[in-house]
Write an enzyme that holds these catalytic residues in place. Structure first.
Site, PDB file in Angstrom:
ATOM      1  N   ASP A  61       1.078  -1.694  -0.013  1.00 10.59           N
ATOM      2  CA  ASP A  61      -0.102  -0.312   0.045  1.00 10.59           C
ATOM      3  C   ASP A  61       0.913   1.227   0.106  1.00 10.59           C
ATOM      4  OD1 ASP A  61      -2.665   1.335   0.241  1.00 10.59           O
ATOM      5  OD2 ASP A  61      -1.608   1.698   2.316  1.00 10.59           O
ATOM      6  N   LEU A  62       0.032   2.143  -0.059  1.00  9.04           N
ATOM      7  CA  LEU A  62       1.416   3.524  -0.411  1.00  9.04           C
ATOM      8  C   LEU A  62       1.266   4.651   0.464  1.00  9.04           C
ATOM      9  CD1 LEU A  62       3.013   4.912  -1.983  1.00  9.04           C
ATOM     10  CD2 LEU A  62       1.163   6.635  -3.295  1.00  9.04           C
ATOM     11  N   ASP A  63      -0.119   4.986   0.662  1.00  7.32           N
ATOM     12  CA  ASP A  63      -0.925   6.600   2.014  1.00  7.32           C
ATOM     13  C   ASP A  63       0.255   5.021   3.296  1.00  7.32           C
ATOM     14  OD1 ASP A  63      -1.229   8.416   3.477  1.00  7.32           O
ATOM     15  OD2 ASP A  63      -2.903   8.141   2.995  1.00  7.32           O
ATOM     16  N   THR A  75       0.710  10.199   3.437  1.00  2.00           N
ATOM     17  CA  THR A  75       0.410  11.583   2.580  1.00  2.00           C
ATOM     18  C   THR A  75      -0.671  11.683   3.259  1.00  2.00           C
ATOM     19  OG1 THR A  75      -0.471  10.042   0.460  1.00  2.00           O
ATOM     20  CG2 THR A  75       1.055  11.453  -0.032  1.00  2.00           C
ATOM     21  N   LYS A  84      -8.426   6.649   5.557  1.00  2.00           N
ATOM     22  CA  LYS A  84      -7.947   6.217   5.771  1.00  2.00           C
ATOM     23  C   LYS A  84      -7.742   5.088   4.531  1.00  2.00           C
ATOM     24  CE  LYS A  84      -4.558   7.514   8.426  1.00  2.00           C
ATOM     25  NZ  LYS A  84      -3.743   7.911  10.343  1.00  2.00           N
ATOM     26  N   GLY A  85      -7.685   4.580   3.202  1.00  2.00           N
ATOM     27  CA  GLY A  85      -7.579   3.670   2.713  1.00  2.00           C
ATOM     28  C   GLY A  85      -8.527   4.033   1.326  1.00  2.00           C
ATOM     29  N   ILE A  86      -9.622   4.497   1.273  1.00  3.10           N
ATOM     30  CA  ILE A  86     -10.905   5.248   0.769  1.00  3.10           C
ATOM     31  C   ILE A  86     -10.504   5.222   0.044  1.00  3.10           C
ATOM     32  CG2 ILE A  86     -13.476   5.726   1.598  1.00  3.10           C
ATOM     33  CD1 ILE A  86     -12.440   3.636   3.007  1.00  3.10           C
ATOM     34  N   ARG A 117     -11.431   8.790  -3.472  1.00  2.00           N
ATOM     35  CA  ARG A 117     -11.647   9.451  -3.348  1.00  2.00           C
ATOM     36  C   ARG A 117     -13.103   9.907  -3.078  1.00  2.00           C
ATOM     37  NH1 ARG A 117      -9.277  12.154  -7.983  1.00  2.00           N
ATOM     38  NH2 ARG A 117      -7.591  11.754  -7.681  1.00  2.00           N
ATOM     39  N   SER A 155      -2.244   0.140  -4.495  1.00  3.88           N
ATOM     40  CA  SER A 155      -2.826   1.344  -3.776  1.00  3.88           C
ATOM     41  C   SER A 155      -3.817   2.604  -3.994  1.00  3.88           C
ATOM     42  CB  SER A 155      -1.688   2.739  -4.050  1.00  3.88           C
ATOM     43  OG  SER A 155      -2.385   3.810  -3.729  1.00  3.88           O
ATOM     44  N   ALA A 156      -4.766   2.452  -3.818  1.00  4.61           N
ATOM     45  CA  ALA A 156      -6.232   3.323  -3.769  1.00  4.61           C
ATOM     46  C   ALA A 156      -6.118   4.329  -4.631  1.00  4.61           C
ATOM     47  CB  ALA A 156      -7.087   3.647  -2.438  1.00  4.61           C
ATOM     48  N   SER A 157      -4.866   5.371  -4.638  1.00  4.48           N
ATOM     49  CA  SER A 157      -4.565   6.659  -5.311  1.00  4.48           C
ATOM     50  C   SER A 157      -4.864   6.690  -6.815  1.00  4.48           C
ATOM     51  CB  SER A 157      -3.726   7.582  -4.325  1.00  4.48           C
ATOM     52  OG  SER A 157      -3.108   8.513  -4.818  1.00  4.48           O
ATOM     53  N   ASN A 208      -3.039   8.761  -7.794  1.00  2.00           N
ATOM     54  CA  ASN A 208      -2.398   9.867  -8.114  1.00  2.00           C
ATOM     55  C   ASN A 208      -1.107   9.238  -7.740  1.00  2.00           C
ATOM     56  OD1 ASN A 208      -3.444  12.788  -7.856  1.00  2.00           O
ATOM     57  ND2 ASN A 208      -4.138  12.480  -6.064  1.00  2.00           N
ATOM     58  N   LYS A 247     -10.776  -1.539  -2.056  1.00  2.00           N
ATOM     59  CA  LYS A 247     -10.624  -1.670  -1.040  1.00  2.00           C
ATOM     60  C   LYS A 247     -12.236  -1.359  -0.076  1.00  2.00           C
ATOM     61  CE  LYS A 247      -5.798  -0.603  -0.926  1.00  2.00           C
ATOM     62  NZ  LYS A 247      -4.107   0.181  -0.736  1.00  2.00           N
ATOM     63  N   GLU A 306      -0.142  -2.708   5.070  1.00  2.00           N
ATOM     64  CA  GLU A 306      -1.107  -2.599   4.581  1.00  2.00           C
ATOM     65  C   GLU A 306      -1.425  -1.669   5.966  1.00  2.00           C
ATOM     66  OE1 GLU A 306      -4.469  -0.862   1.504  1.00  2.00           O
ATOM     67  OE2 GLU A 306      -4.203  -0.779   3.864  1.00  2.00           O
ATOM     68  N   ASP A 307      -2.008  -0.515   6.001  1.00  2.00           N
ATOM     69  CA  ASP A 307      -2.155   0.897   7.312  1.00  2.00           C
ATOM     70  C   ASP A 307      -3.017   1.132   7.436  1.00  2.00           C
ATOM     71  OD1 ASP A 307      -2.055   2.792   5.165  1.00  2.00           O
ATOM     72  OD2 ASP A 307      -2.497   4.209   6.348  1.00  2.00           O
TER      73      ASP A 307
HETATM   74  P1  B16 Z   1      -6.739   9.567  -4.313  1.00  2.00           P
HETATM   75  P2  B16 Z   1      -3.100   4.585  -0.666  1.00  2.00           P
HETATM   76  C1  B16 Z   1      -5.454   6.186  -0.214  1.00  2.00           C
HETATM   77  O1  B16 Z   1      -4.412   5.625  -0.611  1.00  2.00           O
HETATM   78  C2  B16 Z   1      -5.083   6.661   0.718  1.00  2.00           C
HETATM   79  O2  B16 Z   1      -5.407   6.354   1.762  1.00  2.00           O
HETATM   80  C3  B16 Z   1      -7.094   7.940   0.848  1.00  2.00           C
HETATM   81  O3  B16 Z   1      -6.590   8.345   1.792  1.00  2.00           O
HETATM   82  C4  B16 Z   1      -7.153   8.185  -0.501  1.00  2.00           C
HETATM   83  O4  B16 Z   1      -8.815   8.984   0.176  1.00  2.00           O
HETATM   84  C5  B16 Z   1      -6.748   7.534  -1.539  1.00  2.00           C
HETATM   85  O5  B16 Z   1      -5.970   6.887  -1.718  1.00  2.00           O
HETATM   86  C6  B16 Z   1      -7.969   8.601  -3.276  1.00  2.00           C
HETATM   87  O6  B16 Z   1      -6.433   8.988  -3.226  1.00  2.00           O
HETATM   88  O7  B16 Z   1      -7.553  10.969  -4.201  1.00  2.00           O
HETATM   89  O8  B16 Z   1      -4.932  10.521  -4.573  1.00  2.00           O
HETATM   90  O9  B16 Z   1      -7.145   8.701  -5.177  1.00  2.00           O
HETATM   91  O10 B16 Z   1      -3.414   4.363   1.040  1.00  2.00           O
HETATM   92  O11 B16 Z   1      -4.575   3.304  -1.011  1.00  2.00           O
HETATM   93  O12 B16 Z   1      -2.473   3.955  -0.786  1.00  2.00           O
HETATM   94 MG    MG Z   2      -3.040   3.333   3.344  1.00  2.00          MG
END
Ligand code: B16
Ligand code: MG
Length: 219
Positions: A9-11, A17, A45-47, A49, A114-116, A118, A145, A169-170
């Site tokens: 996982d990233l964040d 972040t 967290k992990g959710i 956007r 990662s869910a991000s 970015n 997730k 994972e966090d």
């Molecule tokens: P973005 P992860 C997640 O990253 C974040 O924990 C979560 O807070 C955020 O809403 C999600 O990415 C989406 O991010 O807006 O950049 O697409 O923990 O899955 O690495």
């Molecule tokens: Mg995370």
């Protein structure tokens, strides 16, 4: 090729972040006229956007048209990117690079899960993009997730069966996703919060040197 692989996982695992997400969501809540606290931020967290915005609007008891939601999602992300564009390698969380070195020396491949949306930009900012075999992020999945999709795609990128993949994972949603995918889940952070994980560590500096040996020796 190694018999196991790793999905990060990233964040919250590699970089923090969440603090930038907090600032950007708080700016939006301020604009909409309600309080958004760090405790509220924990819920995101992990959710994804889109789902994060739904939770935020619930907190503020605000209902918006789809058009307005799209506009706020765009402006929140633009705000967030202002922080991300200032990130550098000094923001890599302790233990990350040593762990990646260990995996390299053991010939164990690793991908991002990662869910991000970015994620590639964030990895580029901290000079880690080139180290990962592949990136699975919010752009590659249709289900967020705790759905296991992100990690199952990760196992395909690693060319391994899910049970041969170790996930760091966090977030509760991420640990649930890894467990649903039938992978080995490692919770990074509070043990009580992440009690469903197969293994728990406070951060990556705590992963023992020989952590992967047990999995490499299994048939
Ligand atoms: P973005 P992860 C997640 O990253 C974040 O924990 C979560 O807070 C955020 O809403 C999600 O990415 C989406 O991010 O807006 O950049 O697409 O923990 O899955 O690495
Ligand atoms: Mg995370």
């Amino acid at each position: 090729m190694s018999k196991i692989g790793v999905i990060f996982d990233l964040d919250g695992v590699i970089v923090d972040t969440a603090k930038y997400h907090f600032l950007a969501w708080k700016n939006l809540a301020d604009e909409l006229g309600f309080e958004f606290t760090e405790a509220h931020n924990e819920l995101l967290k992990g959710i994804s956007r889109v789902h994060s915005l739904e939770i935020l609007l619930n907190i503020g008891r605000i209902s918006l048209s789809e058009d307005k939601k799209q506009n706020y999602l765009t402006s929140k992300n633009e705000d967030y990117l202002n922080y991300i564009n200032k990130m550098g390698p000094e923001e890599i969380l302790p233990g990350t690079e040593k762990l990646l070195d260990t995996l390299d020396s053991l010939n164990i491949k690793y991908v991002l899960g990662s869910a991000s949306k970015n994620a590639p930009l964030i990895l580029k900012q901290v000079n880690l993009l080139e180290r990962f075999t592949d990136i699975v992020d919010g752009n590659s999945v249709s289900k967020a997730k705790p759905d296991p999709e992100v990690f199952l795609i990760g196992s395909k990128k690693l060319n391994l069966l899910p049970e041969k993949c170790i996930v760091f994972e966090d977030a509760i949603a991420g640990v649930e996703a890894a467990n649903k995918a039938n992978m080995i889940s490692v919770g990074i952070g509070d043990k009580n919060t992440l009690h469903k994980a197969n293994y728990n560590f406070n951060n990556l500096t705590e992963i023992p040197e020989n952590f992967f040996e047990e999995f490499l020796s299994k048939k």
